[in-house]
Design an enzyme around this catalytic site. Structure first.
Site, mmCIF file in Angstrom:
data_model
loop_
_atom_site.group_PDB
_atom_site.id
_atom_site.type_symbol
_atom_site.label_atom_id
_atom_site.label_comp_id
_atom_site.label_asym_id
_atom_site.label_seq_id
_atom_site.Cartn_x
_atom_site.Cartn_y
_atom_site.Cartn_z
ATOM 1 N N HIS A 1 8.044 -5.473 48.166
ATOM 2 C CA HIS A 1 7.825 -6.547 46.889
ATOM 3 C C HIS A 1 7.385 -6.070 45.572
ATOM 4 O O HIS A 1 6.072 -5.988 45.467
ATOM 5 C CB HIS A 1 6.817 -7.326 47.676
ATOM 6 C CG HIS A 1 6.489 -8.812 47.004
ATOM 7 N ND1 HIS A 1 5.703 -9.129 46.044
ATOM 8 C CD2 HIS A 1 7.057 -10.060 47.431
ATOM 9 C CE1 HIS A 1 6.039 -10.257 45.838
ATOM 10 N NE2 HIS A 1 6.628 -11.033 46.338
ATOM 11 N N PHE A 2 7.968 -5.575 44.770
ATOM 12 C CA PHE A 2 9.673 -5.235 45.061
ATOM 13 C C PHE A 2 9.405 -3.924 44.447
ATOM 14 O O PHE A 2 8.801 -3.340 43.535
ATOM 15 C CB PHE A 2 10.184 -6.010 43.902
ATOM 16 C CG PHE A 2 10.031 -7.519 44.320
ATOM 17 C CD1 PHE A 2 10.705 -8.199 45.154
ATOM 18 C CD2 PHE A 2 9.137 -8.312 43.520
ATOM 19 C CE1 PHE A 2 10.648 -9.594 45.389
ATOM 20 C CE2 PHE A 2 8.953 -9.602 43.738
ATOM 21 C CZ PHE A 2 9.617 -10.279 44.535
#
Length: 152
Positions: A58-59
């Site tokens: 993420h991410f």
């Protein structure tokens, strides 16, 4: 550990927080309580680091702290308020709901969340509601109302 364990300066270390909350890695999301007015308010810190497992997905190319973990951090601060109220029964208070949560800015690795929660109400010694805010560098990143319920 004794339920009423705040030091004279109304602060809690990470070890003391672990004595109050059931959360452990990777969900222990409060590093230190820097201010506490028993039965009313708590201010705590969460240091966000790139080493946290959520940043693997993420991410990977632009790591952002998931909003749900910001809210969970606020809920844990609210849980500290509830566990430090002498008139409430001992037991596990769990996160039971959210209202009016808004995310205003991203939270990045290297940021320090300053989380403030204020008690709004306690009903029937089983249900609690707090107002929570999270700031980074003095800027509001998240706010909302959080509800708790005592589990039998």
């Amino acid at each position: 550990m004794d339920k009423q364990l705040l030091s004279e300066n109304n602060q809690l270390s990470s070890e003391e927080i672990l004595g109050l909350l059931p959360h452990r890695f990777p969900f222990a999301l409060v590093d230190r309580v820097i201010e506490h007015i028993p039965g009313h308010k708590a201010v705590a810190l969460k240091n966000v680091t790139i080493n946290e497992p959520q940043f693997q997905g993420h991410f990977p190319e632009r790591p952002l702290m998931p909003g749900v973990l910001i809210v969970e951090s606020m809920a844990q601060v609210g849980g500290i308020i509830v566990t430090q109220m002498p008139d409430l029964p001992k037991g596990l208070f769990v996160f039971a709901g959210i209202n009016n949560v808004k995310f205003r800015r991203p939270v990045l690795p290297g940021d320090q969340l300053v989380i403030t929660c204020e008690l709004l109400s306690i009903k029937r010694q089983r249900f609690g509601k707090v107002k929570g805010e999270a700031h980074v560098d003095g800027k509001l990143v998240c706010s909302g109302e959080l509800m708790f319920s005592l589990v039998d």
